[in-house]
Motif scaffolding. Sequence first.
Motif, PDB file in Angstrom:
ATOM      1  N   PHE A 204       0.801  -1.140   0.035  1.00  0.00           N
ATOM      2  CA  PHE A 204       0.200   0.012  -0.138  1.00  0.00           C
ATOM      3  C   PHE A 204       1.000   1.130  -0.044  1.00  0.00           C
ATOM      4  N   SER A 205       0.715   2.335  -0.964  1.00  0.00           N
ATOM      5  CA  SER A 205       0.929   3.559  -0.990  1.00  0.00           C
ATOM      6  C   SER A 205       0.550   4.209  -0.025  1.00  0.00           C
ATOM      7  N   VAL A 206       1.113   5.010   1.064  1.00  0.00           N
ATOM      8  CA  VAL A 206       0.873   5.881   1.957  1.00  0.00           C
ATOM      9  C   VAL A 206       1.603   7.075   2.086  1.00  0.00           C
ATOM     10  N   THR A 207       1.005   8.142   1.535  1.00  0.00           N
ATOM     11  CA  THR A 207       1.713   9.228   1.349  1.00  0.00           C
ATOM     12  C   THR A 207       1.753  10.362   2.445  1.00  0.00           C
ATOM     13  N   THR A 208       0.684  10.358   3.086  1.00  0.00           N
ATOM     14  CA  THR A 208       0.505  11.080   4.258  1.00  0.00           C
ATOM     15  C   THR A 208      -0.700  10.517   5.147  1.00  0.00           C
ATOM     16  N   LEU A 209      -0.718  10.961   6.315  1.00  0.00           N
ATOM     17  CA  LEU A 209      -1.772  10.453   7.413  1.00  0.00           C
ATOM     18  C   LEU A 209      -2.950  11.653   7.800  1.00  0.00           C
ATOM     19  N   ASP A 210      -2.360  12.778   6.996  1.00  0.00           N
ATOM     20  CA  ASP A 210      -3.434  13.974   6.966  1.00  0.00           C
ATOM     21  C   ASP A 210      -4.372  13.853   6.063  1.00  0.00           C
ATOM     22  N   PRO A 211      -5.800  13.605   6.181  1.00  0.00           N
ATOM     23  CA  PRO A 211      -6.773  13.488   5.099  1.00  0.00           C
ATOM     24  C   PRO A 211      -7.031  14.781   4.285  1.00  0.00           C
ATOM     25  N   LYS A 212      -6.474  15.799   4.986  1.00  0.00           N
ATOM     26  CA  LYS A 212      -6.658  17.390   4.059  1.00  0.00           C
ATOM     27  C   LYS A 212      -5.407  17.186   3.006  1.00  0.00           C
ATOM     28  N   LEU A 213      -4.590  16.983   3.343  1.00  0.00           N
ATOM     29  CA  LEU A 213      -3.330  16.914   2.436  1.00  0.00           C
ATOM     30  C   LEU A 213      -3.472  15.998   1.297  1.00  0.00           C
ATOM     31  N   ALA A 214      -3.880  14.555   1.892  1.00  0.00           N
ATOM     32  CA  ALA A 214      -4.245  13.524   0.836  1.00  0.00           C
ATOM     33  C   ALA A 214      -5.361  14.037  -0.289  1.00  0.00           C
ATOM     34  N   ARG A 215      -6.482  14.650   0.145  1.00  0.00           N
ATOM     35  CA  ARG A 215      -7.252  15.301  -0.682  1.00  0.00           C
ATOM     36  C   ARG A 215      -6.690  15.861  -1.846  1.00  0.00           C
ATOM     37  N   LEU A 216      -5.771  16.892  -1.206  1.00  0.00           N
ATOM     38  CA  LEU A 216      -5.243  17.885  -2.236  1.00  0.00           C
ATOM     39  C   LEU A 216      -4.350  17.198  -3.003  1.00  0.00           C
ATOM     40  N   MET A 217      -3.558  16.063  -2.643  1.00  0.00           N
ATOM     41  CA  MET A 217      -2.485  15.444  -3.432  1.00  0.00           C
ATOM     42  C   MET A 217      -3.091  14.452  -4.544  1.00  0.00           C
ATOM     43  N   GLU A 218      -3.754  13.708  -3.691  1.00  0.00           N
ATOM     44  CA  GLU A 218      -4.559  12.324  -4.285  1.00  0.00           C
ATOM     45  C   GLU A 218      -5.957  12.519  -4.298  1.00  0.00           C
ATOM     46  N   PRO A 219      -6.560  13.351  -4.948  1.00  0.00           N
ATOM     47  CA  PRO A 219      -8.082  13.559  -4.478  1.00  0.00           C
ATOM     48  C   PRO A 219      -9.264  12.331  -4.652  1.00  0.00           C
ATOM     49  N   ARG A 220      -8.784  11.259  -5.469  1.00  0.00           N
ATOM     50  CA  ARG A 220      -9.761  10.355  -5.813  1.00  0.00           C
ATOM     51  C   ARG A 220      -9.418   8.955  -5.353  1.00  0.00           C
ATOM     52  N   ALA A 221      -8.086   9.000  -4.478  1.00  0.00           N
ATOM     53  CA  ALA A 221      -7.627   7.853  -3.872  1.00  0.00           C
ATOM     54  C   ALA A 221      -8.436   7.654  -2.612  1.00  0.00           C
ATOM     55  N   ALA A 222      -8.272   6.274  -1.906  1.00  0.00           N
ATOM     56  CA  ALA A 222      -8.792   6.082  -0.573  1.00  0.00           C
ATOM     57  C   ALA A 222      -8.138   7.059   0.511  1.00  0.00           C
ATOM     58  N   THR A 223      -8.768   7.432   1.422  1.00  0.00           N
ATOM     59  CA  THR A 223      -8.275   8.111   2.584  1.00  0.00           C
ATOM     60  C   THR A 223      -7.335   7.538   3.059  1.00  0.00           C
ATOM     61  N   PRO A 224      -6.365   7.940   3.901  1.00  0.00           N
ATOM     62  CA  PRO A 224      -5.178   7.246   4.827  1.00  0.00           C
ATOM     63  C   PRO A 224      -5.847   6.484   5.558  1.00  0.00           C
ATOM     64  N   ALA A 225      -6.821   6.528   6.254  1.00  0.00           N
ATOM     65  CA  ALA A 225      -7.477   5.706   7.166  1.00  0.00           C
ATOM     66  C   ALA A 225      -8.078   4.403   6.644  1.00  0.00           C
ATOM     67  N   ARG A 226      -8.587   4.585   5.209  1.00  0.00           N
ATOM     68  CA  ARG A 226      -9.057   3.253   4.642  1.00  0.00           C
ATOM     69  C   ARG A 226      -8.182   2.657   4.229  1.00  0.00           C
ATOM     70  N   ARG A 227      -6.860   3.233   3.593  1.00  0.00           N
ATOM     71  CA  ARG A 227      -5.984   2.107   3.417  1.00  0.00           C
ATOM     72  C   ARG A 227      -5.473   1.456   4.490  1.00  0.00           C
ATOM     73  N   LEU A 228      -4.958   2.046   5.730  1.00  0.00           N
ATOM     74  CA  LEU A 228      -4.680   1.567   6.991  1.00  0.00           C
ATOM     75  C   LEU A 228      -5.563   0.264   7.300  1.00  0.00           C
TER      76      LEU A 228
END
Length: 371
Positions: A204-228
């Motif tokens: 699993f690629s996890v770029t950040t644990l911050d959902p707001k940053l994830a939304r900016l960087m990878e908007p339609r990927a699963a949230t960090p929490a869902r990936r974990l």
Amino acid sequence: MGRLAELPSPPDAAAGAVIAERRRGRGTLTRRSGRYEAEVREEIDDGWGSLDSLDALKTNIHTEKPRSIITRNDSPDISFDRSINPYRGCEHGCVYCFARPTHAYMGLSPGLDFETELFVKEGAAQLLERELSAPSYAPKVIAIGTNTDPYQPVEKRHRVMRSVLEVLARAKHPVAIVTKSALVLRDLDLLADMAKDGLAKVAFSVTTLDPKLARLMEPRAATPARRLDAMEKIAAAGVPVAVMTAPVIPAINDEEIEAILARAHAAGAREAGYILLRLPLEVRELFSEWLVQHFPDKARHALSLVRSTRGGKAYDATFGKRMTGDGPYAWMIGRRFELAAKRLGFAATTTKLRTDLFEPPRRGPQQLTLF
């Protein structure tokens, strides 16, 4: 400031700029033309508010009929020599994606077109059966997800990845998957059975644990929490799990390396890797535009750090350096990652999948040709 320190034009003035309302939920900001295009396409308001009347960008699906499905490579700095990409383009919209320049081969923009003009590889499973059944085929691990995500949203409807995985399972062929999507749980039945025989693992690629940053960087990927959460369920089913802290972006998410590794280990990951931000070809300008838009106070510093890891350039494709960079900052990132991984108990070596169980698919009767 020298030329290397200059920042790109504001996004709304950049070539191929698309107004914010039309690109809501997308990663990049522009439809910047690819490197092979002789013309630059721009949306220009005619003075009557015409841009405001345009619909939001939609995902368009195209059918591609490839002649083969297994892609070969001889790169000395990656661990596999063959891969499968069920789709061309990726709706996840990760702004940093190093695969974006491949859309230029289609006469499309590596920017917003990469996220909205997707190509489904029709007949992928049948092609795979044919290639695996060739008398000269020698099994080695097939990597899936190394270019575009096989579990991006379009997979829910087209199920190309599922069909490919079914062929690999029947042939007892090893597969290593990389994804950002929780949709991988749909195929847990196949993956768990394959893992019992040492034939499957998932990263699993996890770029950040911050959902707001994830939304900016990878908007339609699963949230960090869902990936974990998906990681935990995959690991609980007996499938070897790895975490990729990728990409590490200077001044944006580099402070999260240790936290990501700790959360992933707690979720069951036992292998880990990282990749430093890569900005090949069109990705350089696309990422710089995004950086100026969302992190104007950090943009100059972040790009300066990137160049410090690439010999003063935005990117260096040299084998052995392209994944990890070079120089003091890159060295520091590497040592932080290694120390955290060792402290947490991540394995020093990767899980080796079996190839000795391979059973070539049976080929049906072949009609003789006259030519």
